[in-house]
Design an enzyme around this catalytic site. Structure first.
Site, short mmCIF file in Angstrom:
data_model
loop_
_atom_site.label_atom_id
_atom_site.label_comp_id
_atom_site.label_asym_id
_atom_site.label_seq_id
_atom_site.Cartn_x
_atom_site.Cartn_y
_atom_site.Cartn_z
N LYS A 211 0.84 -1.21 0.00
CA LYS A 211 0.00 0.00 0.00
C LYS A 211 0.87 1.26 0.00
O LYS A 211 0.69 2.14 -0.83
CB LYS A 211 -0.91 0.00 1.24
CG LYS A 211 -1.57 1.33 1.51
CD LYS A 211 -2.44 1.29 2.73
CE LYS A 211 -1.75 1.65 4.02
NZ LYS A 211 -1.45 3.09 4.22
N ASN A 212 1.81 1.32 0.93
CA ASN A 212 2.58 2.55 1.09
C ASN A 212 3.49 2.82 -0.10
O ASN A 212 3.79 3.98 -0.40
CB ASN A 212 3.38 2.53 2.38
CG ASN A 212 2.50 2.72 3.61
OD1 ASN A 212 1.32 3.03 3.47
ND2 ASN A 212 3.06 2.52 4.78
N ARG B 118 -8.74 0.05 4.32
CA ARG B 118 -7.73 0.97 3.79
C ARG B 118 -6.43 0.23 3.47
O ARG B 118 -5.68 0.66 2.59
CB ARG B 118 -7.42 2.08 4.81
CG ARG B 118 -8.58 3.02 5.05
CD ARG B 118 -8.14 4.20 5.90
NE ARG B 118 -6.84 4.67 5.44
CZ ARG B 118 -5.90 5.18 6.22
NH1 ARG B 118 -6.12 5.30 7.50
NH2 ARG B 118 -4.75 5.57 5.72
N CYS C 261 -4.82 8.49 9.52
CA CYS C 261 -5.00 7.82 10.81
C CYS C 261 -4.71 8.79 11.95
O CYS C 261 -3.74 9.55 11.88
CB CYS C 261 -4.04 6.64 10.93
SG CYS C 261 -4.58 5.15 10.13
C1 UD1 Z 1 4.71 6.62 6.40
C2 UD1 Z 1 3.75 5.48 6.21
C3 UD1 Z 1 3.15 5.07 7.55
C4 UD1 Z 1 4.25 4.76 8.54
C5 UD1 Z 1 5.25 5.91 8.64
C6 UD1 Z 1 6.46 5.59 9.51
C7 UD1 Z 1 2.91 5.90 3.98
C8 UD1 Z 1 1.75 6.27 3.13
N1 UD1 Z 1 2.68 5.92 5.31
O1 UD1 Z 1 3.97 7.72 6.91
O2 UD1 Z 1 2.33 3.92 7.34
O3 UD1 Z 1 3.68 4.55 9.83
O4 UD1 Z 1 5.74 6.22 7.32
O5 UD1 Z 1 7.09 4.45 9.04
O6 UD1 Z 1 3.96 5.58 3.49
N2 UD1 Z 1 6.99 14.21 10.84
C9 UD1 Z 1 7.22 15.51 11.16
N3 UD1 Z 1 7.26 16.43 10.14
C10 UD1 Z 1 7.08 16.06 8.83
C11 UD1 Z 1 6.85 14.73 8.53
C12 UD1 Z 1 6.81 13.82 9.55
O7 UD1 Z 1 7.38 15.87 12.32
O8 UD1 Z 1 7.13 16.94 7.96
C13 UD1 Z 1 6.94 13.20 11.94
C14 UD1 Z 1 5.58 12.54 12.03
O9 UD1 Z 1 4.68 13.31 12.79
C15 UD1 Z 1 5.91 11.24 12.70
C16 UD1 Z 1 7.29 10.91 12.14
O10 UD1 Z 1 7.81 12.14 11.64
O11 UD1 Z 1 5.97 11.38 14.08
C17 UD1 Z 1 7.29 9.87 11.03
O12 UD1 Z 1 6.55 10.34 9.95
P1 UD1 Z 1 6.86 9.93 8.44
O13 UD1 Z 1 8.07 9.06 8.37
O14 UD1 Z 1 6.82 11.17 7.63
O15 UD1 Z 1 5.59 9.05 8.12
P2 UD1 Z 1 4.60 9.17 6.89
O16 UD1 Z 1 5.35 9.39 5.64
O17 UD1 Z 1 3.50 10.11 7.24
#
Ligand code: UD1
Length: 422
Positions: free
Chosen positions: A22-23, A400, A118
């Site tokens: 999915k991701n 999802r 989520c």
């Molecule tokens: C992706 C995955 C999700 C997974 C996560 C961590 C997808 C669609 N989703 O989510 O399933 O749980 O990686 O492996 O691929 N953060 C910030 N600022 C930002 C971006 C992120 O503070 O600009 C923080 C987030 O709040 C969180 C952490 O970084 O605490 C990890 O987020 P991130 O690695 O960006 O996850 P996603 O890409 O949203």
């Protein structure tokens, strides 16, 4: 709203096919925006999140055809005619923010609503914004929307992420493929989904090196072409189904499974007393006799233990011998499954980002509520190991991220059915 009814019934046996990730698919789909030639994805998972991304791309003027019962997606962005990703679609799924980098690179401007997804923490977008600004974008937040423009075009730069965010790495990586000059991403995420995206972008003509490591170097090109790309195996779906025989006993072969996708997770299974072996078709997981041993788990960016398997691992630890400590380091609010598991007789204490689980011999079936995607499936796993009937409500979360979930569990002998709400 449907519910899933699970009745604990002993060891499982058989094979489970693992779908495309999915991701990975959710970041590969927006890559179509980077080119005016078609991008075809094979091995796509059949999920509601993929339909949401399809709707988002269609709203931007991309054509998306779903073939072979949804396993093949053919996309074309030659008619891209809208640069606004509307709140009504984006709020359904955080990954919608992955259209920002590609739109900015292709059109020079983009307006993207701040995302939903989520409810597992604050999940800001500061790292995406900082990365794109380093490439020369000007980004403003107005009325809940990010207004981004690159009046002079994007220019290669060095970007050092404060945290190895998966989404920020993907957004900036995609944007950098069409930027002028060289971009170096430091402290980039190393997840297999990033490697899959880079592989697909290379097939489209991008020049990328170092994906899978913390430093990714991108040499911008003038244009990208079309490509056909198979989506990598879903390591989270894989880990989830590997936990089914671990929690219920029995032996299950996960077809398409690869150890390199779930290395840290397999180390924990091994420590818990679960055997994992590679076969010609995938990974075979077996738990023959006795209870599993308690193990401590800390979630980390890849190659560490994935946060997306923490809830499912907690379900296993609820029935382990001894006490385990689960530390959640990626999201600040990701233990919503704990009170639901407690309703089933689990002994869990949560303090901040740490959950202490004392295993019980047998969980007891109960009505429980799914709170997010991975939490939902952890409740099903717990239900499979519990005495009596567990009714999991709000299963739309599950749709999802898990295709044919009932069929896959049934295929290895689980007693599980989906029923309209009662
Ligand atoms: C992706 C995955 C999700 C997974 C996560 C961590 C997808 C669609 N989703 O989510 O399933 O749980 O990686 O492996 O691929 N953060 C910030 N600022 C930002 C971006 C992120 O503070 O600009 C923080 C987030 O709040 C969180 C952490 O970084 O605490 C990890 O987020 P991130 O690695 O960006 O996850 P996603 O890409 O949203």
């Amino acid at each position: 709203m449907d519910s899933i009814v699970v009745t604990g019934n002993g060891p499982l046996d058989g094979q489970i096919p693992i779908a495309g990730a999915k991701n990975a698919c959710l970041t590969l789909m927006p890559a179509t925006i980077l080119s005016d030639e078609p991008l075809t994805l094979t091995n796509a998972p059949r999920l509601s999140d993929i339909k949401t991304m399809t709707a988002l791309l269609a709203s931007l003027g991309c054509e998306v055809s779903s073939l072979q019962d949804g396993q093949v997606l053919v996309m074309s962005s030659h008619n891209l005619d809208n640069h606004v990703a509307d709140y009504d679609i984006v709020r359904k799924m955080r990954a919608s923010n992955l259209v920002l980098g590609p739109m900015l690179a292709r059109l020079g401007h983009a307006v993207v609503s701040l995302p939903g997804g989520c409810a597992i923490g604050a999940r800001p977008m500061d790292l995406h914004i900082q990365g794109l600004e380093a490439l020369g974008a000007e980004i403003e937040l107005r009325d809940g929307y990010l207004h981004a423009k690159a009046p002079k075009g994007l220019k290669g730069a060095k970007v050092t992420f404060g945290f190895a965010s998966v989404g920020a790495t993907e957004n900036v990586l995609m944007a950098a493929t069409l930027a002028k000059g060289t971009t170096v991403l430091e402290n980039a995420a190393r997840e297999p989904e990033i490697v899959d995206l880079a592989t697909c972008l290379r097939r489209m003509g991008a020049q990328i090196e170092g994906d899978g490591t913390s430093t990714i170097t991108i040499q911008g090109v003038d244009r990208l072409g079309g490509a056909t790309h198979p989506v990598v195996t879903d390591r989270i779906e894989l880990g989830t189904y590997m936990l089914a025989p671990a929690i219920c006993g029995g032996e299950v072969e996960c077809l398409g499974g690869r150890i390199d996708l779930v290395g840290a997770f397999c180390e924990k299974l091994d420590a818990a007393g679960i055997s994992v072996s590679e076969t010609e078709k995938g990974l075979k997981v077996a738990r023959k006799n006795g209870r599993v041993r308690a193990v401590d788990v800390t979630t980390e960016p890849f190659p560490g233990f994935p946060t997306d398997l923490q809830a499912q691992m907690m379900a296993l630890m609820c029935t382990a011998e001894g006490t385990s400590v689960l530390e959640e380091k990626i999201f600040e609010n990701r233990f919503m499954h704990a009170p639901e598991l407690t309703r089933m007789g689990a002994q869990i204490e949560v303090h901040g980002g740490t959950a202490t689980v004392t295993g019980v011999e047998r969980l007891k079936g109960a009505p429980v509520m799914a709170t997010d995607l991975r939490a939902s499936v952890s409740l099903i796993l717990a239900g499979l190991a519990a005495e009596g009937e567990t009714v999991v409500s709000r299963v739309y979360h599950l749709d999802r991220g898990y295709e044919h979930v009932v069929r896959k569990f049934e295929g290895v002998g689980a007693k599980i059915e989906r029923v309209p709400n009662r």
